[in-house]
Design an enzyme around this catalytic site. Structure first.
Site, PDB file in Angstrom:
ATOM      1  N   THR A   1      -0.263  -0.458   2.820  1.00 26.48           N
ATOM      2  CA  THR A   1       0.411  -1.058   3.967  1.00 26.48           C
ATOM      3  C   THR A   1       1.766  -0.415   4.176  1.00 26.48           C
ATOM      4  O   THR A   1       2.324   0.205   3.267  1.00 26.48           O
ATOM      5  CB  THR A   1       0.651  -2.562   3.757  1.00 26.48           C
ATOM      6  OG1 THR A   1       1.662  -2.739   2.752  1.00 26.48           O
ATOM      7  CG2 THR A   1      -0.613  -3.275   3.377  1.00 26.48           C
ATOM      8  N   ASP A   2       2.313  -0.571   5.363  1.00 29.78           N
ATOM      9  CA  ASP A   2       3.735  -0.345   5.536  1.00 29.78           C
ATOM     10  C   ASP A   2       4.453  -1.547   4.915  1.00 29.78           C
ATOM     11  O   ASP A   2       3.835  -2.530   4.500  1.00 29.78           O
ATOM     12  CB  ASP A   2       4.074  -0.167   7.009  1.00 29.78           C
ATOM     13  CG  ASP A   2       5.293   0.729   7.211  1.00 29.78           C
ATOM     14  OD1 ASP A   2       6.170   0.757   6.325  1.00 29.78           O
ATOM     15  OD2 ASP A   2       5.376   1.385   8.253  1.00 29.78           O
ATOM     16  N   PHE A   3       5.756  -1.495   4.869  1.00 28.49           N
ATOM     17  CA  PHE A   3       6.585  -2.429   4.116  1.00 28.49           C
ATOM     18  C   PHE A   3       6.340  -3.879   4.554  1.00 28.49           C
ATOM     19  O   PHE A   3       6.648  -4.246   5.685  1.00 28.49           O
ATOM     20  CB  PHE A   3       8.049  -2.050   4.316  1.00 28.49           C
ATOM     21  CG  PHE A   3       9.003  -2.621   3.327  1.00 28.49           C
ATOM     22  CD1 PHE A   3       9.333  -1.932   2.177  1.00 28.49           C
ATOM     23  CD2 PHE A   3       9.598  -3.851   3.545  1.00 28.49           C
ATOM     24  CE1 PHE A   3      10.245  -2.448   1.272  1.00 28.49           C
ATOM     25  CE2 PHE A   3      10.501  -4.382   2.647  1.00 28.49           C
ATOM     26  CZ  PHE A   3      10.825  -3.677   1.497  1.00 28.49           C
ATOM     27  N   THR A   4       5.765  -4.685   3.663  1.00 30.07           N
ATOM     28  CA  THR A   4       5.476  -6.121   3.855  1.00 30.07           C
ATOM     29  C   THR A   4       4.569  -6.401   5.057  1.00 30.07           C
ATOM     30  O   THR A   4       4.619  -7.484   5.641  1.00 30.07           O
ATOM     31  CB  THR A   4       6.770  -6.964   3.979  1.00 30.07           C
ATOM     32  OG1 THR A   4       7.436  -6.641   5.205  1.00 30.07           O
ATOM     33  CG2 THR A   4       7.695  -6.756   2.805  1.00 30.07           C
ATOM     34  N   ALA A   5       3.720  -5.447   5.419  1.00 34.46           N
ATOM     35  CA  ALA A   5       2.887  -5.625   6.617  1.00 34.46           C
ATOM     36  C   ALA A   5       1.876  -6.753   6.453  1.00 34.46           C
ATOM     37  O   ALA A   5       1.491  -7.375   7.446  1.00 34.46           O
ATOM     38  CB  ALA A   5       2.170  -4.320   6.958  1.00 34.46           C
TER      39      ALA A   5
END
Length: 758
Positions: free
Chosen positions: A300-304
């Site tokens: 994922t991208d950051f905290t997606a």
């Protein structure tokens, strides 16, 4: 009755999951990427997983930021303990070899399974030696040079203890309000696909066996998918595309990166077709794995995953975790959802163990392919920093790419190049800055190593020939320095004004509602204009700008982007004529923000506007602009010489496409200097079952010519070159007429035609 209503969806999920899983495994074996389908690795993955507990499998799906550097909340508080107990199998933002080596030692020597860590970092356009921003590098149209920039970045990243980069970003980008246009390769699908493959090969090498070498790292294709098309140009915002547009315009660069061997993919923040990418089984499983045969892993991208809750598709974090894992997301970056909830989801049968196994296998497969199990410390040589950082050949490569990336937008009356011996006033808020030359996402670039514009100009022209005055800050409404700047300009032969936007105004979360220069900079330019001295605008920015006013008051305009560590030298090379500019725009520069989004490969309408025809009513146009054309089009860029095109030949001019069509043109340097031209080929499918773009780039070649020298350039168009998604969404070509243009930009006027028969 209520019990039945609750059971039916659960039984359906159970049944469908079992059917899909069986189908997925079969199809994956048949279409798996040639890079990660080694039977020996598969046996080692199977053997390892047969010994792992569920907690250990979940740990391989967790990516935490280290305590060394953070870009957000660090979870858990003790990363070392999380590694030791097997609940964290991957680390990012750690880039000191000794520190990373200790974390790897804990993973390998103090855990039950001894599984090595992946160390990831945002190495976007360089690690220590910083190259121009990616948008700038794309303007070089130098595929080998771009590939080499990734090679240099990989070697320096390895010296820093890394084995994984969150690059390349391959999002097609067409709205300059979006700050992340600086990270991509511009608006064109064809060129973007070539650059995507080149960067993957630069990071990973050009074959499956090279990934485990001592000079390559794991690449990550991002952001999947269509992150570059947010509504209103606002970061993280909704993307709303037809499936046809998604597949024809936005997906090809991702696939090109996958076909080049990328072992990891990052999911996008945005939703598309009302489903967030991180929860989209259509994207992550149906397209990525089933259609394309990808068998690496998706991070994922950051905290997606957490953000699926505010997206409104998950009621809570537990449900968000289930959506992401079932969609096909292998790894949770910093969100702590998988660590906290995945075991519970398995126990509740909202996620099935075999799906966890698939996701874990994807991560382990890449760790084996990287050679980490054979030598977990191979990327962790604590003596490599001194050998690799800022090597002379690294700096030379960065300087070469920086000057190739510079685009000459205007040069009236041969204002440039500046002859040796002339006195130069160097003015403006970016004339003596260093940090801004690095742009956004500059890894561990150090501003103390940056060559400023002032330094580069003084070294080239002489300290006594360059008069420096800041003139004004980049934004604040302060005119205190105007008098000093005017004095410098009046006492010079030519004035170079370095203006633009700070490097921090590009990249993630830097969307803008205006793309003009700040007012204080425009006022400085206007003041300098009154001196009557030749005026050169030197632009430092990470997005196309509205230069409609600046283009009327300047004698020359040089787009330098954010040129990186060697930026000052590169600018001096170009302004002096030691290097003849050859950059060509890869994003359109509009006349006004009201034209945005604007790109060259537009389609016609039922009521097209025809330039130079006179008054036209009820056609597709703006009533407050003379025509629909941009200020500077895609593919445009001037040189200190000129090039002439002639003798366009198409053989055969009628074809059933069983053999390629050859397009040949003669290019001549019609000027007085040696120079490099980017020869560009465009086509149009005149009549088709669906509307087609008026022009599409289908080939290009960089050619260096001496004054008066001519060369014949040939391109080939095969069936793939003219194929598209037809009315029934089948992929292929249709018979009919095709127009061809060859020239130095997307407005090339040397035209030919051929016919495709059934």
């Amino acid at each position: 009755m209520k019990i039945i209503y609750l059971l039916v969806p659960l039984l359906a999920i159970y049944f469908l999951d079992g059917c899909r899983s069986s189908y997925d495994r079969t199809e994956s074996r048949e279409t798996a990427s040639r890079y990660f389908s080694d039977p020996k690795i598969e046996r080692r993955v199977d053997s390892l997983m047969s010994q792992m507990t569920l907690d250990e499998k979940i740990g391989q799906l967790v990516l935490y930021s280290s305590h060394f550097t953070t870009t957000g909340p660090t979870l858990p508080k003790n990363v070392e303990e999380a590694i030791r107990n097997g609940t964290c199998g991957n680390i990012f933002n750690a880039h000191v070899p000794a520190y990373n080596r200790e974390l790897q030692r804990i993973a390998v020597e103090e855990t039950r399974m001894g599984i090595p860590l992946l160390f990831g970092y945002d190495v976007i356009h360089g690690m220590k030696t910083i190259f121009p921003i990616n948008l700038g590098m794309s303007c070089s149209w130098d595929i080998e040079g771009i590939k080499n920039s990734a090679r240099v970045a990989a070697r320096e990243a390895i010296a820093a203890g890394l084995n994984w980069t969150f690059s390349p970003m391959v999002d097609v980008t067409r709205d300059p309000r979006w700050g992340r246009v600086s990270e991509g390769s511009g608006e064109d699908t064809y060129l973007g696909s070539l650059i995507a493959a080149a960067m993957v090969e630069g990071y990973q090498g050009e074959g499956p066996e090279t990934l485990a070498s001592d000079s390559t790292i794991l690449a990550c294709i991002k952001h999947f998918a269509a992150y570059g098309a947010p509504q209103a140009g606002r970061d993280y915002q909704t993307v709303d595309l037809s499936d046809r547009t998604l597949r024809e315009t936005y997906l090809p660069p991702y696939k090109a990166g996958i076909d080049a061997g990328a072992g990891s993919v990052m999911s996008a923040f945005n939703d598309i077709d009302a489903i967030p990418a991180t929860a989209s089984r259509y994207l992550m499983t149906d397209i990525l794995r089933k259609e394309w045969g990808f068998n690496g892993f998706v991070v994922t991208d950051f905290t997606a995953i957490n953000e699926l809750v505010p997206h409104g598709v998950a009621a809570d974090s537990l449900e968000a975790g289930a959506l992401a894992l079932n969609a096909g997301i292998n790894m949770d970056l910093q969100g702590d959802i998988y660590h906290r909830f995945l075991k519970q989801l398995v126990e509740q049968k909202r996620v099935f163990l075999k799906q966890v196994d698939k996701m874990c296998a994807g991560v382990l497969r890449i760790k084996f392919a990287l050679g980490l199990f054979d030598d977990p410390y191979r990327y962790l040589d604590t003596t490599a920093v001194a050998r690799e950082f800022y090597k002379p050949e690294n700096l030379a490569a960065a300087r070469d790419m920086a000057r190739k990336s510079i685009v000459l937008l205007k040069n009236d009356n041969r204002t440039l190049p500046i002859a040796t011996g002339r006195k130069i006033a160097l003015i403006g808020p970016f004339a003596n800055t260093r940090i801004d030359l690095l742009g956004s996402w500059y890894g561990q670039g150090d501003s103390s190593h940056v060559v400023s514009i002032l330094q580069g100009m003084q070294e080239r022209f002489g300290h006594n020939k360059v008069i420096y005055a800041q003139g004004a800050p980049y934004e604040q409404e302060s005119r205190i320095g105007f008098s000093q700047a005017l004095h410098a300009a009046r006492n010079s032969d030519i004035t170079v004004v370095a203006v633009g936007l700070p490097g921090s105004w590009s990249g993630e979360a830097t969307s803008m509602t205006t793309i003009t220069l700040p007012l204080i900079q425009q006022e400085l330019i206007a003041a300098i204009r009154t001196t009557g001295k030749p005026l050169v605008l030197l632009l430092l920015n990470g997005r196309p700008l509205d230069l409609s006013w600046e283009s009327t008051v300047s004698d020359a305009i040089v787009e330098a982007w954010y040129p990186g560590t060697e930026g000052g030298h590169a600018v001096a090379d170009v302004l002096s004529g030691d290097f003849n500019p050859c950059g060509k725009l890869t994003m359109t520069f509009p006349r006004t923000l009201g034209q945005v989004p604007i790109h060259y490969d537009i389609k016609n309408t039922g009521r097209p506007f025809t330039p130079n025809v006179g008054e036209q009513h009820y056609v597709s146009r703006y009533i407050d602009l003379p025509d629909n054309t941009p200020l500077y089009p895609f593919g445009y860029g001037l040189s200190y010489t000129t090039f002439a095109y002639s003798d366009l030949r198409i053989v055969p001019d009628k074809s059933d496409m069983k053999q390629p069509i050859e397009i040949t043109v003669t290019v001549r340097n019609s000027g007085e200097r040696s120079g490099t031209e980017v020869v560009q080929l465009y086509i149009q499918d005149v009549v088709a079952s669906v509307t087609r773009p008026l022009r599409q780039l289908k080939g290009f070649e960089r050619v260096e010519l001496a004054p008066g020298e001519s060369r014949e350039i040939s391109f080939q168009l095969d069936a793939e070159s003219i194929s598209f998604y037809r009315q029934d969404m089948s992929y292929g070509y249709e018979p009919g007429q095709f127009k061809v243009w060859v020239g130095g930009s997307s407005t090339a006027d040397l035209e030919g035609i051929f016919e495709v028969t059934r």
